[in-house]
Design an enzyme around this catalytic site. Sequence first.
Site, PDB file in Angstrom:
ATOM      1  N   GLY A 145      27.324  69.598  22.448  1.00 36.11           N
ATOM      2  CA  GLY A 145      27.500  68.156  22.328  1.00 36.11           C
ATOM      3  C   GLY A 145      28.368  67.804  21.135  1.00 36.11           C
ATOM      4  N   GLY A 146      28.172  66.594  20.615  1.00 32.59           N
ATOM      5  CA  GLY A 146      28.959  66.148  19.473  1.00 32.59           C
ATOM      6  C   GLY A 146      29.622  64.806  19.686  1.00 32.59           C
ATOM      7  N   ALA A 147      29.005  63.925  20.507  1.00 36.20           N
ATOM      8  CA  ALA A 147      29.497  62.561  20.709  1.00 36.20           C
ATOM      9  C   ALA A 147      30.923  62.536  21.244  1.00 36.20           C
ATOM     10  CB  ALA A 147      29.390  61.742  19.423  1.00 36.20           C
ATOM     11  N   SER A 217      23.409  67.000  25.031  1.00 30.66           N
ATOM     12  CA  SER A 217      23.920  65.707  24.588  1.00 30.66           C
ATOM     13  C   SER A 217      25.226  65.380  25.317  1.00 30.66           C
ATOM     14  CB  SER A 217      24.096  65.723  23.070  1.00 30.66           C
ATOM     15  OG  SER A 217      24.334  64.426  22.570  1.00 30.66           O
ATOM     16  N   ASP A 318      13.777  60.179  21.515  1.00 31.95           N
ATOM     17  CA  ASP A 318      15.221  60.320  21.333  1.00 31.95           C
ATOM     18  C   ASP A 318      15.842  58.928  21.212  1.00 31.95           C
ATOM     19  OD1 ASP A 318      17.974  60.766  21.560  1.00 31.95           O
ATOM     20  OD2 ASP A 318      17.707  62.453  22.922  1.00 31.95           O
ATOM     21  N   HIS A 350      16.228  63.570  19.270  1.00 30.59           N
ATOM     22  CA  HIS A 350      17.464  64.157  19.798  1.00 30.59           C
ATOM     23  C   HIS A 350      17.740  65.533  19.185  1.00 30.59           C
ATOM     24  CE1 HIS A 350      21.102  63.544  22.140  1.00 30.59           C
ATOM     25  NE2 HIS A 350      21.848  63.939  21.129  1.00 30.59           N
TER      26      HIS A 350
END
Length: 409
Positions: A145-147, A217, A318, A350
């Site tokens: 993940g990582g936005a 994510s 979350d 999260h």
Amino acid sequence: MVIMLDDMETKPMVSRFLFGPTNFVGSGNEQRRRRPPGKAGKPRRQQSFGRDIGHAAAETYLITRLTFILLRYLGVGYRWMTRLAGLACYTMLLLPGFLKVAYYYFFSSQVRRSIVYGDQPRNRLDLYLPTNSDGPKPVVVFVTGGAWIIGYKAWGSLLGRQLAERDIIVACVDYRNFPQGTISDMVKDVSQGISFVCNNITDWGGDPSRIYLMGQSAGAHISSCVLLEQAIKESGGESISWSVSQIKCYFGLSGGYNLCNLVDHFHNRGLYRSIFLSIMEGEESLQQFSPEVRIKDPSIGDAISLLPPIILFHGTSDSSIPSDSSKTFVDTLQSLGAKAELILYKGKTHTDLFLQDPLRGGKDDLFDHIVAVIHADDKEALAKDAMAPPRKRLVPELLLRMARHISPF
């Protein structure tokens, strides 16, 4: 089916330099000198550490330039600035564990870093190999993940290390982040990475008939888009380089699958509407990149039947991506006849499921569940799992509790 486990990402933005360079250019790490396990003796210690350091200087310039582009999108906003400060404190508290994982990542002979799978920047993947080579191993393709902005393949190091200890190969696929690429680039990169694994994993002792796809994510969102898109292509008779039938199961961890319902939520948490829509290529593209919405289209009904079993995991506390995101997706999948299951972890945040709990060591329900699914048809592997020693603690409990309290996610 929903299972609630009663227990106490945007993945944490650990410094890229903690885990090495971001691989805008390849490290040349043994991708052209691979050799099948069993034909070679003891695995060689990797020779590319010096090259990685050499690349770091050039990549620092690239990172800096992309950071300034990103800042133009973000502007001056207290939400993301506050979260950035929280991130710095969070990272420092968990640093003892991160350093141990980083040492393993750079120096373990069981890690193959930055194998090239395509011709685009960031088309690299890391492989985590078991120590023994007694037969083909199951494989997990993991998407971090990582936005959609700060993901990096090395963030799967802890997962890779722990699954490799259970005789499971892990391939952590890197992909272009924003502003280097937008969502269609990310989907294309990940699909190409999966194709590479499906067609080449036998070179590293993997079993091409036992491949599992997992995302966390933003990585769960991207990988679910890839899986659905591939099923649509396959059902339409398009030419494909890998098949959905090669994926035995999909694991989605703390993902968001209906972007239309998350725009305002992300905006309020610091991922502002303007930058989010830029990542997703405009508001008109939100439905296209929302698997929950897209599977309702009657014209792709044949694709639904091609999907593998889907298991989604989510913590009920979350706040980055609400657990309802997984619940509604599973409900929609089940209503259309797909095999889908939701496992909720009561009170988990999260980052609890992906970081704090694994760093804590000992028993981990999420990890145990994933391993049990992968080894379900292997009695010998299940017996070894039952006898496996408890996983080691990597961070003191006090630091874990403090990190959980100040986590910006």
